[in-house]
Design an enzyme around this catalytic site. Structure first.
Site, PDB file in Angstrom:
ATOM      1  N   LYS A  91       0.918  -1.143   0.016  1.00 57.45           N
ATOM      2  CA  LYS A  91       0.040  -0.101   0.278  1.00 57.45           C
ATOM      3  C   LYS A  91       0.733   1.364   0.046  1.00 57.45           C
ATOM      4  O   LYS A  91       1.983   1.269   0.527  1.00 57.45           O
ATOM      5  CB  LYS A  91      -0.753   0.180   1.313  1.00 57.45           C
ATOM      6  CG  LYS A  91      -1.999  -1.041   1.296  1.00 57.45           C
ATOM      7  CD  LYS A  91      -2.891  -0.736   2.457  1.00 57.45           C
ATOM      8  CE  LYS A  91      -4.010  -1.859   2.468  1.00 57.45           C
ATOM      9  NZ  LYS A  91      -5.041  -1.586   1.478  1.00 57.45           N
ATOM     10  N   ARG A 126     -10.349 -11.438   2.015  1.00 56.84           N
ATOM     11  CA  ARG A 126     -11.185 -12.479   1.322  1.00 56.84           C
ATOM     12  C   ARG A 126     -10.398 -13.843   1.331  1.00 56.84           C
ATOM     13  O   ARG A 126     -11.108 -15.024   1.420  1.00 56.84           O
ATOM     14  CB  ARG A 126     -11.356 -12.247  -0.272  1.00 56.84           C
ATOM     15  CG  ARG A 126     -10.474 -11.966  -1.086  1.00 56.84           C
ATOM     16  CD  ARG A 126     -10.753 -11.123  -2.436  1.00 56.84           C
ATOM     17  NE  ARG A 126     -10.763  -9.881  -2.140  1.00 56.84           N
ATOM     18  CZ  ARG A 126     -11.119  -9.066  -3.010  1.00 56.84           C
ATOM     19  NH1 ARG A 126     -11.599  -9.228  -4.405  1.00 56.84           N
ATOM     20  NH2 ARG A 126     -11.429  -7.445  -2.630  1.00 56.84           N
TER      21      ARG A 126
HETATM   22  N1  BES Z   1      -7.991  -3.769   4.348  1.00 55.12           N
HETATM   23  C1  BES Z   1      -8.414  -3.137   2.900  1.00 55.12           C
HETATM   24  C2  BES Z   1      -9.454  -2.591   2.590  1.00 55.12           C
HETATM   25  C3  BES Z   1      -9.777  -1.233   3.279  1.00 55.12           C
HETATM   26  C4  BES Z   1      -9.283  -0.120   2.549  1.00 55.12           C
HETATM   27  C5  BES Z   1     -10.405  -1.128   4.325  1.00 55.12           C
HETATM   28  C6  BES Z   1      -9.151   1.160   3.040  1.00 55.12           C
HETATM   29  C7  BES Z   1     -10.534   0.255   4.960  1.00 55.12           C
HETATM   30  C8  BES Z   1     -10.073   1.405   4.125  1.00 55.12           C
HETATM   31  C9  BES Z   1      -8.057  -4.532   2.110  1.00 55.12           C
HETATM   32  O1  BES Z   1      -7.458  -5.668   2.388  1.00 55.12           O
HETATM   33  C10 BES Z   1      -7.844  -4.071   0.574  1.00 55.12           C
HETATM   34  O2  BES Z   1      -6.726  -3.866   0.578  1.00 55.12           O
HETATM   35  N2  BES Z   1      -8.366  -4.220  -0.294  1.00 55.12           N
HETATM   36  C11 BES Z   1      -8.207  -3.855  -1.543  1.00 55.12           C
HETATM   37  C12 BES Z   1      -8.615  -4.674  -2.582  1.00 55.12           C
HETATM   38  C13 BES Z   1      -8.218  -4.686  -4.056  1.00 55.12           C
HETATM   39  C14 BES Z   1      -6.766  -4.858  -4.176  1.00 55.12           C
HETATM   40  C15 BES Z   1      -8.984  -5.396  -4.833  1.00 55.12           C
HETATM   41  C16 BES Z   1      -8.730  -2.363  -1.750  1.00 55.12           C
HETATM   42  O3  BES Z   1      -9.814  -2.122  -1.436  1.00 55.12           O
HETATM   43  O4  BES Z   1      -8.268  -1.678  -2.544  1.00 55.12           O
HETATM   44 ZN    ZN Z   2      -5.545  -5.386   1.838  1.00 56.30          ZN
END
Ligand code: BES
Ligand code: ZN
Ligand code: ZN
Length: 539
Positions: free
Chosen positions: A317, A391
């Site tokens: 990230k 997931r």
């Molecule tokens: N934990 C994150 C989702 C999230 C992001 C929660 C911001 C709260 C605030 C999750 O694991 C994630 O990173 N999801 C990705 C999925 C994508 C790579 C398909 C996302 O939402 O960007």
């Molecule tokens: Zn994530």
């Protein structure tokens, strides 16, 4: 020295050890005779009927009051207590509207020094949420005025068809939730901590006691979930989260087992395991079981994402805001707290809580984009983005949930950033194909003041999650609908005939205090605990 992970037992549930806990005491008597810093009374908004004829509006002074809108309806008893002060109240801009309040210093009213009048709005729009929010306004006034104790005159709660236990529960929830402060690593501001609130009623029916008990247990659970969420990643590792689940279960009928890495491997949770491999922290699978009904009664199974820190892994990230990913276990925290509340309320249900807990880190053994992992049900998954890890841990937990022959499965997860884009921090989006379950969810959430919104889940979303080299891909091949495709991925691990709903709390799990006055402005909200407990109460 502050710091070891704390937060489960009553005395240390939500507060820093050096912060006094808010104590509530219900008694029968006359509120103004109960000693406290402040006497709190409620006032409703009086809307005068418009009797004046056409054209009178501008000229008649009484019509002016009508045009001005509303006047506060302050009970006779309070009028008497206030003496001249009541005129001041009615003449001022205070109209008894929800969110309005008036603080009278040094009134020496009976046993209290000050008087606080809290507006509730019109009686016809009075609901339990009105009191939950009014409680937050009481707490913020007490903190601002540095008052340590108050007496709330329960006789000034408007008489409506809402049962006493329901409004009392909401009032108590509001008070305790508003008292929450995360001061684990900071000198707590004791000067503004409210210590004691007397809840005084001239009648004190049994229903008020019932409401007090439910409100205390539920708010304590919400505050506990917040505490778990607020703890930083290095102080709330999967191991420590498992210890917290064991600690909170002490003295209840909850049975807790925490599986280690070897057991997770042995149980063929290959997808969950793969996420943990980039971290030096051992993954844990937390299982909480509560038996409050005959064994023949199928359990409600709650599943929560317990990502104690999500760096994104190899698909790392951006650094800006990454610190917020300590909250990525808020679904798991909600599940642990829900099970604790169900057990403490001794609900006549069977319930199980499952929390896969791990970090998502880019260590040398981490999942790499393109890796293929095998879930507990044998399905193969291409990990095309290691940041879509939630997931990959929930799927194995959902497979296990299905094996428990559940009546229903409810999961909560900070799953997708797309959810926060779609609904902001107001509604938790939920996904289910089961209409009857959707109705039950709407009923439960409606009673708790938590806002939920049903989202679409279709075969098209499921199709977008098919893999090229494996059964599934962990990211969508389509454009948009990131939350729905994530839900569709999870659906591949739930047996068709089992009613299941997935709650994506990515937008509502933290920083919601700008919406709900009893939630912290910054920090974990404890969202879904109230709705999940209410759901179990309704079963
Ligand atoms: N934990 C994150 C989702 C999230 C992001 C929660 C911001 C709260 C605030 C999750 O694991 C994630 O990173 N999801 C990705 C999925 C994508 C790579 C398909 C996302 O939402 O960007
Ligand atoms: Zn994530
Ligand atoms: Zn995540």
């Amino acid at each position: 020295m502050k710091s070891e992970a704390k937060g489960s037992s009553k005395s240390e549930s939500s507060q820093h050890a050096s912060l006094p806990e808010l104590k509530l005491e219900l008694s029968k008597g006359r509120a103004e005779e109960t000693k406290a810093d402040v006497l709190v009374v409620f006032a409703t908004k009086k809307v005068e009927s418009k009797k004046a004829g056409k054209g009178d509006k501008k000229s008649s002074p009484s019509a002016k009051a009508v045009v001005d809108g509303a006047r506060a309806e302050i009970s006779n008893e309070v009028q008497r207590l206030l003496g001249g002060g009541a005129d001041e109240a009615t003449a001022s801009s205070f109209s008894g509207g929800a969110g309005e309040s008036l603080f009278f210093r040094q009134q020496s009213l009976g046993a209290a020094r000050h008087l606080l009048v809290i507006g509730l709005g019109e009686t016809k729009s009075f609901e339990v949420e009105t009191l939950r929010q009014a409680a937050a306004h009481i707490m913020s006034q007490l903190k601002a005025q540095k008052c340590k104790s108050a007496t709330v005159n329960l006789d000034t709660v408007p008489h409506t068809s809402i049962p006493g236990d329901a409004w009392m529960q909401a009032l108590v929830e509001g008070l305790h939730m508003s008292a929450y402060q995360f001061a684990e690593f900071k000198a707590a501001d004791k000067s503004s901590a409210v210590e004691k609130i007397n809840l005084v009623s001239s009648t004190r029916p049994k229903s008020l006691e019932k409401g007090l008990h439910a409100g205390e247990v539920i708010a304590e659970a919400v505050n506990f979930a917040r505490f778990l969420g607020d703890m930083p990643g290095n102080r709330m590792t999967p191991t420590l989260l498992g210890e917290q689940a064991q600690k909170v279960a002490k003295g209840t009928k909850l049975k807790v087992s925490v599986w280690d890495k070897a057991k997770i491997k042995q149980e063929k949770m290959g997808s969950f395991l793969s996420v943990s491999l980039g971290s030096s922290q051992e993954p844990k699978f937390i299982v909480m079981e509560y038996k409050g009904a005959a064994s023949s009664k199928k359990p409600i199974v709650f599943v929560g994402k317990g990502l104690t820190f999500d760096s994104g892994g190899i698909s790392i990230k951006p650094s800006a805001g990454m610190e917020e990913m300590k909250y990525d276990m808020c679904g798991g925290a909600a599940v642990i707290a829900t099970l604790a509340a169900i057990a403490k309320l001794k609900l006549k249900v069977n319930a199980v809580g499952l929390v896969p807990a791990t970090e998502n880190m880019p260590g040398p053994s981490a999942n790499k984009p393109g890796d293929i992992v095998i879930a507990r049900n044998g399905k193969s998954i291409e990990v095309n983005n290691t940041d879509a890890e939630g997931r990959l841990i929930l799927n194995d937990a959902l497979c296990y949930a299905c094996e428990l022959d559940p009546a229903v499965i409810l999961d909560a997860a900070t799953l997708t950033g797309a959810m926060a884009v779609a609904l902001g921090n107001l509604h938790t989006g939920y996904f289910t194909r089961h209409d009857k379950l959707a109705t039950k969810i709407a009923t439960a959430a409606g009673a708790t003041g938590e806002w939920v919104w049903r989202m679409p889940l279709t075969d098209f979303h499921a199709k977008d999650m098919k893999g090229t080299y494996a059964d599934l891909s962990n990211i969508s091949s389509g454009k948009g609908a990131g939350s729905a495709t994530a839900a569709a991925f999870l659906e591949q691990f739930v047996e068709k005939e089992i009613p299941w709903a997935h709650f994506d709390i990515a937008g509502t799990a933290w920083h919601t205090g700008d919406r709900w006055p009893y939630n912290p402005r910054k920090g974990a909200s404890g969202v879904m605990v109230r709705t999940f407990v209410q759901f179990a109460m309704n079963e």
